[in-house]
Design an enzyme around this catalytic site. Structure first.
Site, PDB file in Angstrom:
ATOM      1  N   LYS A 115      -4.454   3.118  -0.701  1.00 16.85           N
ATOM      2  CA  LYS A 115      -4.917   1.873  -0.089  1.00 16.85           C
ATOM      3  C   LYS A 115      -4.459   0.646  -0.871  1.00 16.85           C
ATOM      4  O   LYS A 115      -4.440   0.644  -2.100  1.00 16.85           O
ATOM      5  CB  LYS A 115      -6.447   1.864   0.003  1.00 16.85           C
ATOM      6  CG  LYS A 115      -7.000   2.970   0.895  1.00 16.85           C
ATOM      7  CD  LYS A 115      -8.487   2.798   1.133  1.00 16.85           C
ATOM      8  CE  LYS A 115      -9.004   3.845   2.109  1.00 16.85           C
ATOM      9  NZ  LYS A 115     -10.378   3.589   2.554  1.00 16.85           N
ATOM     10  N   THR A 116      -4.119  -0.385  -0.115  1.00 18.10           N
ATOM     11  CA  THR A 116      -3.847  -1.693  -0.687  1.00 18.10           C
ATOM     12  C   THR A 116      -4.299  -2.743   0.329  1.00 18.10           C
ATOM     13  O   THR A 116      -4.687  -2.418   1.441  1.00 18.10           O
ATOM     14  CB  THR A 116      -2.351  -1.848  -1.030  1.00 18.10           C
ATOM     15  OG1 THR A 116      -2.162  -3.051  -1.772  1.00 18.10           O
ATOM     16  CG2 THR A 116      -1.492  -1.889   0.223  1.00 18.10           C
TER      17      THR A 116
END
Length: 248
Positions: A115-116
């Site tokens: 995730k970012t």
């Protein structure tokens, strides 16, 4: 603070943790899924061994979280690649972009979700279900699907979401060398499908150096689905240790 009290915390800052110590429950989690055919060499460049590529396919997704315990509502977008591991078919989670920092931090620290931060959206516009992803001020992806054109069997919808998923858990040591390098597995089992639909769809991916979704180009849209669920994410389990393999 006593040493034993430190061990009661799962993340920092101690007085204001990055995410709540809860198992998140998702209510009215809404999916737009578009499966498309892509370039096989592009997949080989990003799918790690010992996972095997079954077909040159990618599932682009936008997920709108209506209500999540611990995090509140947020939206997420990403790519998943159909793979197999030791004879079991599943998906390798390649990239995930979302607009909620606690969910981003928790997904990376507690599990291994790639995730970012990004800005995805999912909404209805003039008879089309629309999913978009922006990175900063630039568009990265635009997906459209005919809104609720055909019912999808709930069992088939559940099968799409409950396939085993594989992720890379990478954490460096203080010297910069890998301290954790594992392939992990997860599978959703606690799920209720509330609505499920299919229909025609289109997907455009745009080049961006920091959000390289277009590195897996869209050659042909294969299928699409629109699914609304309640579910709980399970814990991940390590299935392959790259550091142990390197020491042999």
């Amino acid at each position: 603070m006593r040493s034993q009290d430190v061990l009661q915390h799962v993340t920092t800052p101690l007085v204001n943790p990055a995410f709540a110590p809860v198992t998140p429950r998702f209510t009215d989690r809404e999916y737009l899924n578009i499966v498309y055919r892509t370039d096989i060499d592009a997949l080989r460049a990003v799918v790690p061994e010992p996972l095997r590529i079954e077909e040159p396919l990618v599932r682009f997704e936008v997920m709108k979280m209506g209500d999540v315990s611990g995090y509140g509502p947020y939206t997420e977008s990403g790519q998943a690649i159909p793979v197999s591991f030791e004879g079991e078919r599943g998906e390798f989670l390649h990239a995930m972009y979302l607009d909620n920092f606690p969910a981003t931090a928790s997904g990376r620290e507690v599990s291994a979700y790639p995730k970012t931060i990004g800005t995805p959206r999912l909404y209805v516009d003039h008879g089309a279900l629309v999913g978009t992803l922006d990175y900063g001020s630039l568009r990265v992806a635009t997906a459209t699907m005919g809104y609720k054109h055909h019912s999808l069997d709930p069992a088939e919808a559940a099968a799409q979401i409950t396939v085993p998923t594989y992720m890379l858990k990478l954490a460096p040591g203080y010297d910069g060398a890998p301290r954790v390098a594992e392939l992990v597995r997860s599978r959703i089992t606690d799920i209720t499908v509330k609505q499920a639909w299919t229909g025609p769809a289109r997907l455009q991916l745009f080049e961006h150096v920091l959000a390289p979704m277009a590195d897996l180009p869209v050659l042909e849209v294969v299928s699409a689905s629109h699914i609304i669920t309640d579910l709980t994410l399970p814990r991940v389990t390590p299935v392959h240790d790259y550091l142990s393999e390197a020491q042999r």
